[in-house]
Scaffold this motif. Structure first.
Motif, PDB file in Angstrom:
ATOM      1  N   ILE A  76     -10.563  61.254  23.787  1.00  0.00           N
ATOM      2  CA  ILE A  76      -9.977  60.187  22.906  1.00  0.00           C
ATOM      3  C   ILE A  76      -9.175  59.286  23.984  1.00  0.00           C
ATOM      4  N   ALA A  77      -8.574  59.653  25.089  1.00  0.00           N
ATOM      5  CA  ALA A  77      -8.103  58.845  26.089  1.00  0.00           C
ATOM      6  C   ALA A  77      -9.082  58.081  26.918  1.00  0.00           C
ATOM      7  N   CYS A  78     -10.479  58.552  27.030  1.00  0.00           N
ATOM      8  CA  CYS A  78     -11.459  57.955  27.581  1.00  0.00           C
ATOM      9  C   CYS A  78     -11.823  56.628  26.720  1.00  0.00           C
ATOM     10  N   GLU A  79     -12.101  56.870  25.462  1.00  0.00           N
ATOM     11  CA  GLU A  79     -12.378  55.824  24.536  1.00  0.00           C
ATOM     12  C   GLU A  79     -11.508  54.854  24.614  1.00  0.00           C
ATOM     13  N   GLN A  80     -10.028  55.019  24.432  1.00  0.00           N
ATOM     14  CA  GLN A  80      -9.085  54.203  24.625  1.00  0.00           C
ATOM     15  C   GLN A  80      -9.165  53.290  25.691  1.00  0.00           C
ATOM     16  N   LEU A  81      -9.485  53.921  26.874  1.00  0.00           N
ATOM     17  CA  LEU A  81      -9.497  53.003  28.135  1.00  0.00           C
ATOM     18  C   LEU A  81     -10.694  52.290  28.189  1.00  0.00           C
ATOM     19  N   LEU A  82     -11.750  52.531  27.775  1.00  0.00           N
ATOM     20  CA  LEU A  82     -13.076  51.835  27.668  1.00  0.00           C
ATOM     21  C   LEU A  82     -13.020  50.763  26.677  1.00  0.00           C
TER      22      LEU A  82
END
Length: 340
Positions: free
Chosen positions: A129-135
């Motif tokens: 989820i954190a990866c998605e938010q960053l991207l």
């Protein structure tokens, strides 16, 4: 189309690599070269380690790609390195997230891409989820061309998919069935689950490569077949040639009586019914259809292992853990019936 897969030889990505080459895509795999037997004929390998940012930049120097797919990014640090490495050098960057990122527990049983992301039970999912938010933040701020793909429980020839299983030694499950040793199913086994064969996943995924309408979007790719866990284990038993003995017990009991971390994926994913709406994928890839039912796919997996005896390895520690769990459950059940 010139495409780079970071990884590209894993359980899911191997099937995608094979189909991409068959469809005429100019495919490059960037990895450490440790699974060369899984590289499809026609793909080119650039050897290197994506975790070594300087080394990766040197190895990929002079290359630009229409699409970059990172199959092995799990944390925001991983995707941040990709952003720095590929910004301005690709028209599409595909991040492999996970359907386990969807809200737990669900407010509505049918999962779409609009289902909120929240998983307080599993760190793996929270990292995705954190990866998605960053991207997506970088996409909004600078136009980084990200597409997010969320696989669910995907399997292939080299996997015997189940819930409480040995991931490193999947044949152990078949061995216990054939020996008449019991398996554990969480709950009463009636919750619904979705299993997707990697060849079906590949058809949906390849259709997203270079697709302009996917930029800034998230898409999940799953089968439309939903089975109860009782049906799943029955199908595994049929493929193994023997009806499995099973013991049902609560997920909380499993978590309380197995080593720390053993049940994280169970609590944070598999214990919750997962039924997916693939309408978005089918709008983007109109010819997508999952055609491998689990009853057929698991037979293919068992046959594959039968033909590769060197990989029919057992996991004594996992088997002993199951025996101890079942024994403890039996004792507690007897005590409960005594006091009731």
């Amino acid at each position: 189309m010139k495409v780079l897969f970071i990884g590209g030889t894993g359980l899911i990505s191997e099937a995608v690599s094979k189909l991409a080459v068959r469809r005429g895509i100019e495919l490059y795999l960037f990895n450490r070269g440790e699974r060369s037997e899984h590289v499809p004929h026609g793909a080119q390998v650039i050897q290197g380690d994506i975790r070594d940012s300087a080394g990766a930049a040197e190895a990929l120097k002079g290359h630009e790609f229409d699409v970059v797919v990172d199959w092995i990014a799990f944390t925001p640090q991983h995707v941040q390195l990709d952003i720095e490495l590929f910004a301005g050098k690709t028209k599409q960057y595909i991040f492999i997230s996970s359907a386990s990122a969807y809200q737990k527990p669900l407010k509505h049983y049918r999962i779409t891409e609009e289902t909120p992301l929240a998983n307080p039970y599993w760190q793996y999912s929270r990292d995705k989820i954190a990866c998605e938010q960053l991207l997506l933040e970088v996409h909004r701020n600078s136009g980084f061309p990200v597409t997010i793909v969320r696989p669910s429980h995907t399997y292939g020839n080299t996997a015997i998919p189940a819930a409480l299983t040995s991931w490193q030694h999947p044949w152990s499950l078949i061995e216990r069935i054939r020996k008449g040793q019991p398996l554990v199913i969480h709950g009463d086994g009636t919750s619904l689950w979705t299993l997707t064969h990697n060849t079906d996943f590949a058809k949906g995924f390849v259709g997203l490569l270079g697709h302009p309408d996917t930029i800034g979007e998230a898409v999940h790719i799953t089968s439309d077949e939903s089975l109860s866990w009782n049906q799943i284990y029955a199908a595994i038993g049929e493929a193994a040639g023997r009806e499995p003995k099973v013991v049902h017990m609560s997920t909380d009991f499993i978590a309380a009586h197995t080593p720390a971390g053993t049940a994280d994926g169970l609590i944070g994913d598999q214990a919750v019914s997962a039924v997916f709406d693939n309408s978005k994928l089918k709008r983007l890839v109109p010819d997508y259809e999952a055609v491998v039912p689990f009853a057929e796919g698991i037979k293919q997996s068992v046959l594959w292992f039968e033909n590769h005896p060197q990989l029919r390895t057992a996991d004594p520690a996992w088997s002993a853990m199951l025996d101890a769990l079942i024994s403890k459950h039996g004792v507690d059940a007897k005590l409960l019936s005594y006091y009731v």
